[in-house]
Design an enzyme around this catalytic site. Sequence first.
Site, PDB file in Angstrom:
ATOM      1  N   LYS A  28      25.214 -74.865  42.949  1.00  0.00           N
ATOM      2  CA  LYS A  28      25.534 -74.545  41.553  1.00  0.00           C
ATOM      3  C   LYS A  28      25.827 -75.847  40.842  1.00  0.00           C
ATOM      4  O   LYS A  28      26.248 -76.819  41.455  1.00  0.00           O
ATOM      5  CB  LYS A  28      26.776 -73.640  41.488  1.00  0.00           C
TER       6      LYS A  28
ATOM      7  N   ASP B 160      21.997 -70.040  34.201  1.00  0.00           N
ATOM      8  CA  ASP B 160      23.290 -69.356  34.326  1.00  0.00           C
ATOM      9  C   ASP B 160      23.867 -69.338  32.908  1.00  0.00           C
ATOM     10  O   ASP B 160      23.120 -69.513  31.944  1.00  0.00           O
ATOM     11  CB  ASP B 160      24.191 -70.102  35.340  1.00  0.00           C
TER      12      ASP B 160
HETATM   13  P1  NAD Z   1      25.184 -65.157  29.026  1.00  0.00           P
HETATM   14  O1  NAD Z   1      25.590 -66.500  28.559  1.00  0.00           O
HETATM   15  O2  NAD Z   1      23.845 -64.620  28.695  1.00  0.00           O
HETATM   16  O3  NAD Z   1      26.258 -64.080  28.480  1.00  0.00           O
HETATM   17  C1  NAD Z   1      27.626 -64.231  28.650  1.00  0.00           C
HETATM   18  C2  NAD Z   1      28.324 -63.138  27.843  1.00  0.00           C
HETATM   19  O4  NAD Z   1      29.726 -63.210  28.105  1.00  0.00           O
HETATM   20  C3  NAD Z   1      28.167 -63.264  26.331  1.00  0.00           C
HETATM   21  O5  NAD Z   1      28.023 -61.993  25.738  1.00  0.00           O
HETATM   22  C4  NAD Z   1      29.503 -63.893  25.912  1.00  0.00           C
HETATM   23  O6  NAD Z   1      29.858 -63.601  24.562  1.00  0.00           O
HETATM   24  C5  NAD Z   1      30.431 -63.208  26.881  1.00  0.00           C
HETATM   25  N1  NAD Z   1      31.706 -63.917  27.026  1.00  0.00           N
HETATM   26  C6  NAD Z   1      31.914 -65.240  27.201  1.00  0.00           C
HETATM   27  N2  NAD Z   1      33.233 -65.494  27.226  1.00  0.00           N
HETATM   28  C7  NAD Z   1      33.861 -64.307  27.068  1.00  0.00           C
HETATM   29  C8  NAD Z   1      35.215 -63.917  26.989  1.00  0.00           C
HETATM   30  N3  NAD Z   1      36.193 -64.813  27.097  1.00  0.00           N
HETATM   31  N4  NAD Z   1      35.503 -62.611  26.818  1.00  0.00           N
HETATM   32  C9  NAD Z   1      34.521 -61.698  26.712  1.00  0.00           C
HETATM   33  N5  NAD Z   1      33.217 -62.002  26.777  1.00  0.00           N
HETATM   34  C10 NAD Z   1      32.899 -63.299  26.947  1.00  0.00           C
HETATM   35  O7  NAD Z   1      25.432 -65.152  30.609  1.00  0.00           O
HETATM   36  P2  NAD Z   1      24.779 -64.208  31.711  1.00  0.00           P
HETATM   37  O8  NAD Z   1      23.584 -64.857  32.247  1.00  0.00           O
HETATM   38  O9  NAD Z   1      24.701 -62.813  31.187  1.00  0.00           O
HETATM   39  O10 NAD Z   1      25.886 -64.278  32.856  1.00  0.00           O
HETATM   40  C11 NAD Z   1      27.062 -63.465  32.811  1.00  0.00           C
HETATM   41  C12 NAD Z   1      27.750 -63.518  34.152  1.00  0.00           C
HETATM   42  O11 NAD Z   1      26.861 -63.063  35.162  1.00  0.00           O
HETATM   43  C13 NAD Z   1      28.217 -64.897  34.620  1.00  0.00           C
HETATM   44  O12 NAD Z   1      29.398 -64.741  35.363  1.00  0.00           O
HETATM   45  C14 NAD Z   1      27.086 -65.362  35.508  1.00  0.00           C
HETATM   46  O13 NAD Z   1      27.507 -66.335  36.430  1.00  0.00           O
HETATM   47  C15 NAD Z   1      26.724 -64.057  36.174  1.00  0.00           C
HETATM   48  N6  NAD Z   1      25.374 -63.999  36.727  1.00  0.00           N
HETATM   49  C16 NAD Z   1      24.284 -64.176  35.942  1.00  0.00           C
HETATM   50  C17 NAD Z   1      23.004 -64.072  36.501  1.00  0.00           C
HETATM   51  C18 NAD Z   1      21.759 -64.182  35.661  1.00  0.00           C
HETATM   52  O14 NAD Z   1      20.674 -63.955  36.213  1.00  0.00           O
HETATM   53  N7  NAD Z   1      21.847 -64.464  34.375  1.00  0.00           N
HETATM   54  C19 NAD Z   1      22.868 -63.840  37.868  1.00  0.00           C
HETATM   55  C20 NAD Z   1      24.010 -63.659  38.644  1.00  0.00           C
HETATM   56  C21 NAD Z   1      25.254 -63.739  38.059  1.00  0.00           C
END
Ligand code: NAD
Length: 508
Positions: free
Chosen positions: A175, A215
């Site tokens: 990561k 991510d």
């Molecule tokens: P993203 O940036 O597309 O979305 C993040 C979301 O979280 C946004 O809607 C943002 O407004 C919200 N957010 C941020 N801070 C916040 C807070 N303090 N309170 C409430 N909401 C908040 O990110 P993503 O790709 O959707 O990833 C989200 C999570 O899933 C992360 O933990 C990431 O590590 C995990 N994840 C993502 C993937 C992927 O394929 N994108 C895979 C595995 C895990």
Amino acid sequence: MRSRNSEKRRTIFTEAMEVFEEAADLIGLNHRVRLELEEPNYEHIFYVTVALKDRLVPVTASEAGRFKDLPETHPAFAPEILADGTLVLPDNALRRGDATVRDGFVKLGSRGTYRIEPGGPRRFKAYRVQYNDVRGPYKGGLRFHKEVSLDLFKSLAAEMTWKTAIVDVPFGGAKGGIRIDPRMYSKEEIKALTLRYMYKLKSLVGPNIDIPAPDVGTNPEIMGMLFRQFSDGERERHMTRGIVTGKDVRIGGSEGRTQATGQGVAYCIEEWFKDKGQSLKGATFILQGFGNVGSWAAKILTGMGARLLAVNDADGTVHNPDGLDVAALDQYVYENKDNIRKTVAGFPGGQPIPASELFAIPADMFIPAALGGTITAEVAEKLKVKLVAEGANEPTTPEGDEVLARRGIEVIPDIIANAGGVTVSYYEWLQNKRMEHWTEKEVLQRLETAVKSNYRIIRDIATNNPRKSELHDSRPYVVGKPCHSRVAAMVLALKRIEAHYLLEGFSQ
Ligand code: NAD
């Protein structure tokens, strides 16, 4: 459940490793393997510099009063607007426009008065933690976010190591990212930073060495840039397309990758309901985060008949007891040019509520899909759900876990719930290697088998129920007594990882 290790300094990393320790004890993990897995193989910290452009920062009404008589400025090129209303000026926008500057201030007609903030070079802290590669090349996302640290990346890289083992793809875990708030920089600046990041990292990564992916704060566009920076000028450029996954499908990305993580969350939830003999139709859920994972999970689950009652993101929370119209919400967030923060706040199909009230809304399930650490003990006490399906990475603190367990709220742990993304990343990497392009149907079929079969193994470990079905065989993994689902998932990961060390040995 997780026992806290009070002797060590407690960090995000040591907290995340508590489940590792518990599962390692449970299966009597080989001691040397344990030592290998308790810390990363490599922790890279480096710095990237970038030249920022001049900015126009909006001033307060009282400050603007001083410039009432200032003639209007018309920049030659339209500025880019950032999340806080600051404007980034393209090169020569003032010099080649019609500009009047007084004491470093300009007036942009109806937009108001702005202070010019000169650009110039800035330095950012960057990371890549390569945790373990015993099962295959390092694999893990890149996060551009203002709150990142070495400890955070260590815990996320460890988590990738467990996750790739759980879905049984031949990768290890990594990561990395940059400490930056990407919403406060222009597209050009983010591009420059991204290219510089890969320039510095190039000798440490590769399609058979370490494969980054998107991510939080990064996306397919950024993956395209990373690919170009890595491959430009290489003799066998097209053989390096698998240096990153999560690319746009037009340049070697996989069909189905964008929705893969949300889809994986939905597959797990579907299995959970099936086990309970209940239907997802009419089931209700609350959601935190409406980014890639949250929005896709919401779209897929509502497509299966579930209802989203409330959703919260970094900028607001909306609630509709009859169920939010998720298609309309998605359009409001992603197709609406005026919604510069891409937030659910202000969505007309729901009522705004304080963020803290989200957790107390009664529903069948809660899907955290934002950042880590959301479900503290306090939040876990508030939740009125039967199931937490962890879309986000590490959304539950150890104290939160204890409360959930005490209150009988079941958990589908992140390392299986959100493993859909890395699974389809593997399919993308395979397609790149073979120069193939699979259909969405083919990708989703494989994904469904991968997620559901491993979900079943974890469920059987948790319930101490060795079984073999057409889809799975949990007999080699069950440990002889029931355990928490989070520990069960880790048992599966550790048994698969340990096999490599035990059968291949240790080179000296
Ligand atoms: P993203 O940036 O597309 O979305 C993040 C979301 O979280 C946004 O809607 C943002 O407004 C919200 N957010 C941020 N801070 C916040 C807070 N303090 N309170 C409430 N909401 C908040 O990110 P993503 O790709 O959707 O990833 C989200 C999570 O899933 C992360 O933990 C990431 O590590 C995990 N994840 C993502 C993937 C992927 O394929 N994108 C895979 C595995 C895990």
